[in-house]
Design an enzyme around this catalytic site. Structure first.
Site, PDB file in Angstrom:
ATOM      1  CG  HIS A   1     -12.645   7.356  14.917  1.00  0.00           C
ATOM      2  ND1 HIS A   1     -13.176   6.128  14.591  1.00  0.00           N
ATOM      3  CD2 HIS A   1     -12.635   8.080  13.766  1.00  0.00           C
ATOM      4  CE1 HIS A   1     -13.491   6.107  13.300  1.00  0.00           C
ATOM      5  NE2 HIS A   1     -13.164   7.273  12.775  1.00  0.00           N
TER       6      HIS A   1
ATOM      7  CG  HIS B   1      -9.692   6.088   9.780  1.00  0.00           C
ATOM      8  ND1 HIS B   1     -10.309   4.865   9.759  1.00  0.00           N
ATOM      9  CD2 HIS B   1     -10.678   7.003   9.952  1.00  0.00           C
ATOM     10  CE1 HIS B   1     -11.619   5.027   9.898  1.00  0.00           C
ATOM     11  NE2 HIS B   1     -11.868   6.319  10.024  1.00  0.00           N
TER      12      HIS B   1
ATOM     13  NE  ARG C   1     -15.963   8.514  -0.630  1.00  0.00           N
ATOM     14  CZ  ARG C   1     -17.062   7.777  -0.866  1.00  0.00           C
ATOM     15  NH1 ARG C   1     -17.576   7.032   0.098  1.00  0.00           N
ATOM     16  NH2 ARG C   1     -17.649   7.812  -2.043  1.00  0.00           N
TER      17      ARG C   1
ATOM     18  CE1 TYR D   1     -11.052   2.371   4.670  1.00  0.00           C
ATOM     19  CE2 TYR D   1     -11.726   3.052   6.881  1.00  0.00           C
ATOM     20  CZ  TYR D   1     -11.261   3.368   5.612  1.00  0.00           C
ATOM     21  OH  TYR D   1     -10.988   4.684   5.291  1.00  0.00           O
TER      22      TYR D   1
ATOM     23  CG  HIS E   1     -17.116   2.352   6.601  1.00  0.00           C
ATOM     24  ND1 HIS E   1     -17.921   3.300   5.987  1.00  0.00           N
ATOM     25  CD2 HIS E   1     -15.866   2.883   6.624  1.00  0.00           C
ATOM     26  CE1 HIS E   1     -17.184   4.351   5.656  1.00  0.00           C
ATOM     27  NE2 HIS E   1     -15.932   4.116   6.020  1.00  0.00           N
TER      28      HIS E   1
ATOM     29  NE  ARG F   1     -21.127   6.764   2.945  1.00  0.00           N
ATOM     30  CZ  ARG F   1     -20.346   7.197   3.926  1.00  0.00           C
ATOM     31  NH1 ARG F   1     -20.874   7.838   4.960  1.00  0.00           N
ATOM     32  NH2 ARG F   1     -19.048   6.991   3.897  1.00  0.00           N
TER      33      ARG F   1
ATOM     34  CG  HIS G   1     -17.488  11.482  12.438  1.00  0.00           C
ATOM     35  ND1 HIS G   1     -16.357  12.189  12.790  1.00  0.00           N
ATOM     36  CD2 HIS G   1     -17.067  10.493  11.610  1.00  0.00           C
ATOM     37  CE1 HIS G   1     -15.295  11.663  12.199  1.00  0.00           C
ATOM     38  NE2 HIS G   1     -15.691  10.635  11.489  1.00  0.00           N
TER      39      HIS G   1
ATOM     40  CG  ASP H   1     -11.511  10.680  11.631  1.00  0.00           C
ATOM     41  OD1 ASP H   1     -11.149   9.647  11.066  1.00  0.00           O
ATOM     42  OD2 ASP H   1     -12.501  11.314  11.256  1.00  0.00           O
TER      43      ASP H   1
END
Length: 448
Positions: free
Chosen positions: A60, A62, A83, A122, A211, A214, A274, A325
């Protein structure tokens, strides 16, 4: 046929894995054809000193989150505060900047001992949501970055349609979105074709991600469940925050795991990332389905997310995988230790995972979640992806080979081999040079 001689190597057998001395590997077409222990090197062999392990797999990532390392600790807060900072960094990305940054991030992974990565991607379009003239510009930038770094890439193209359950995308999220689930499926099919036609299928492939519950409404989950091709891996962020669980229960009457189960999305090809805040029933559902639970312990600690029930998931039947991550740390050994230490802190017991189980999570467990053929021990048939570790550094001296999990760091990785070819040595990328300089240059273009 190429020969690689290892001073000591962790090799597989019927009884599991064991460290052996004088291990010679015969390599053909990037795979290990034969393993012989207790032999001297041949004159033309590549020689790896120290203890040689299978290279790690990063389940994982990003890549652009690397911008935030060391820049988000000035005050208190939680995931939601962090975030907002992450969104500001995402807004600065262009295909050109992203390729440069991702090349440095993937190169850092390589010199740290990773040979493969699942990039949960994304940031698809221009800020505001308008597609680039080349509709796959951002995706191709990541693919070129992986090719430059020499790392195996599973590009997880991500469906992101909502800013929250029953909430539209915010302006900061607009570039993540697509024209519905059907539009995403069409773009995904196009991307798979472009990647297959232009890049090496042995090194770069396309997977899929949702994603989170949510960001993907229930109606879209139904479409994905019916139409997503069965031959590609599927990942999702799951129960990362209590607020996600509460919103899902209020809107759908079930937890996120229950919602996926409702639509037949729980299966062995699914990786849940997670999986921090789970009920006992969630653990049962995920374990019974045989999903991969991708834990990212250093990120989960950095963001104060909580400690997920990794051992309970494993005992219930889930596979355990590891990822880095947001790259607060890029170090497979640190992730292995953090997984075990989290379990110890939660249970007040040592040895929740054995060293062999931790190594499996960082290698075969992680690679199984992205379709990369990396084993947890060196043996015939596996891809020849290796990392050599110095057993005599100030950190590792005195450690038994199979307990280096508890003492080694990325700084102790002396050599990395991918598909039988040397890629990194003594912290330097053999093709790209100093990764620190590469990273510093890439980060100059971001304000963060």
């Amino acid at each position: 046929m190429k020969g690689i001689w290892c001073e000591t190597a962790v090799i597989g057998g019927d009884g599991g894995s064991a460290a052996a001395s004088g291990v010679r590997l015969e390599v053909q077409d990037g795979r290990i054809a034969k393993v012989t222990a207790g032999v001297p090197p041949q004159a033309t062999d590549q020689r790896l000193h120290g203890v040689v392990f299978p290279a790690a797999a990063n389940a994982h990532s990003h890549a652009f989150h690397r911008i935030l390392r060391g820049r988000t600790h000035a005050g208190r807060g939680d995931f939601w505060v962090w975030r907002e900072q992450m969104y500001r960094s995402a807004a600065e990305l262009t295909p050109e900047k992203y390729e440069k940054l991702a090349t440095a991030v993937f190169a850092e992974m390589v010199v740290s001992g990773f040979s493969s990565v699942a990039e949960f991607h994304y940031v698809h379009h221009r800020p505001g949501g308008k597609p680039y003239a080349e509709p796959h510009a951002m995706e191709l930038a990541l693919a070129r970055a992986a090719a430059a770094a020499g790392i195996r890439l599973t590009l997880l193209d991500t469906l992101y349609l909502a800013g929250g359950i029953h909430s539209p995308l915010s302006p900061e999220q607009a570039r993540f979105g697509d024209a519905g689930a059907q539009g995403w499926l069409e773009r995904l099919a196009s991307l798979r074709q472009v990647i297959a036609e232009t890049l090496s299928p042995d090194m770069i492939s396309v997977g899929a991600a949702l994603h989170s519950v949510r960001a993907v409404p229930e109606a879209a989950l139904k479409i994905v469940a019916r139409q997503l091709p069965a031959d590609i891996p599927l990942h999702i962020h799951l129960s990362e925050q209590p607020a996600e669980n509460l919103a899902c229960l209020e809107s759908y009457g079930v937890t996120p795991a229950g919602l996926l189960d409702r639509h037949g999305l729980l299966s062995r090809r699914l990786s849940v990332v997670h999986a921090t805040h789970l009920s006992a029933e969630d653990v049962h559902l995920l374990g019974e389905a045989g999903v991969a639970a991708v834990m990212c312990p250093t990120t989960e600690a950095d963001l104060a997310d909580g400690i997920g029930p990794a051992r309970s998931l494993f005992d219930a039947g889930a596979k355990i995988a590891l990822g880095t991550d947001q790259h607060a740390n890029i170090d497979p050994w640190a992730e292995m230790r953090a997984l075990e230490y989290g379990e110890r802190l939660g249970s007040h017991q040592r040895g929740r995972f054995s060293p062999q189980e931790l190594l499996h999570a960082a290698t075969a467990g992680a690679s199984s979640s992205m379709g990369t053929p990396i084993a947890s021990a060196i043996g015939p048939g596996a891809v020849c992806d290796l990392m050599a570790v110095d057993p005599d550094s100030v950190r590792t001296a005195g450690s038994s080979p199979q307990q280096l999990v508890y003492s080694a760091t990325a700084s102790d990785v002396t050599d990395v081999v991918i598909a039988g070819q040397p890629v990194a040595s003594k912290g330097t990328h053999l093709r790209l040079g100093s990764v620190g300089s590469l990273m510093a240059e890439a980060l100059k273009e971001f304000s963060a």
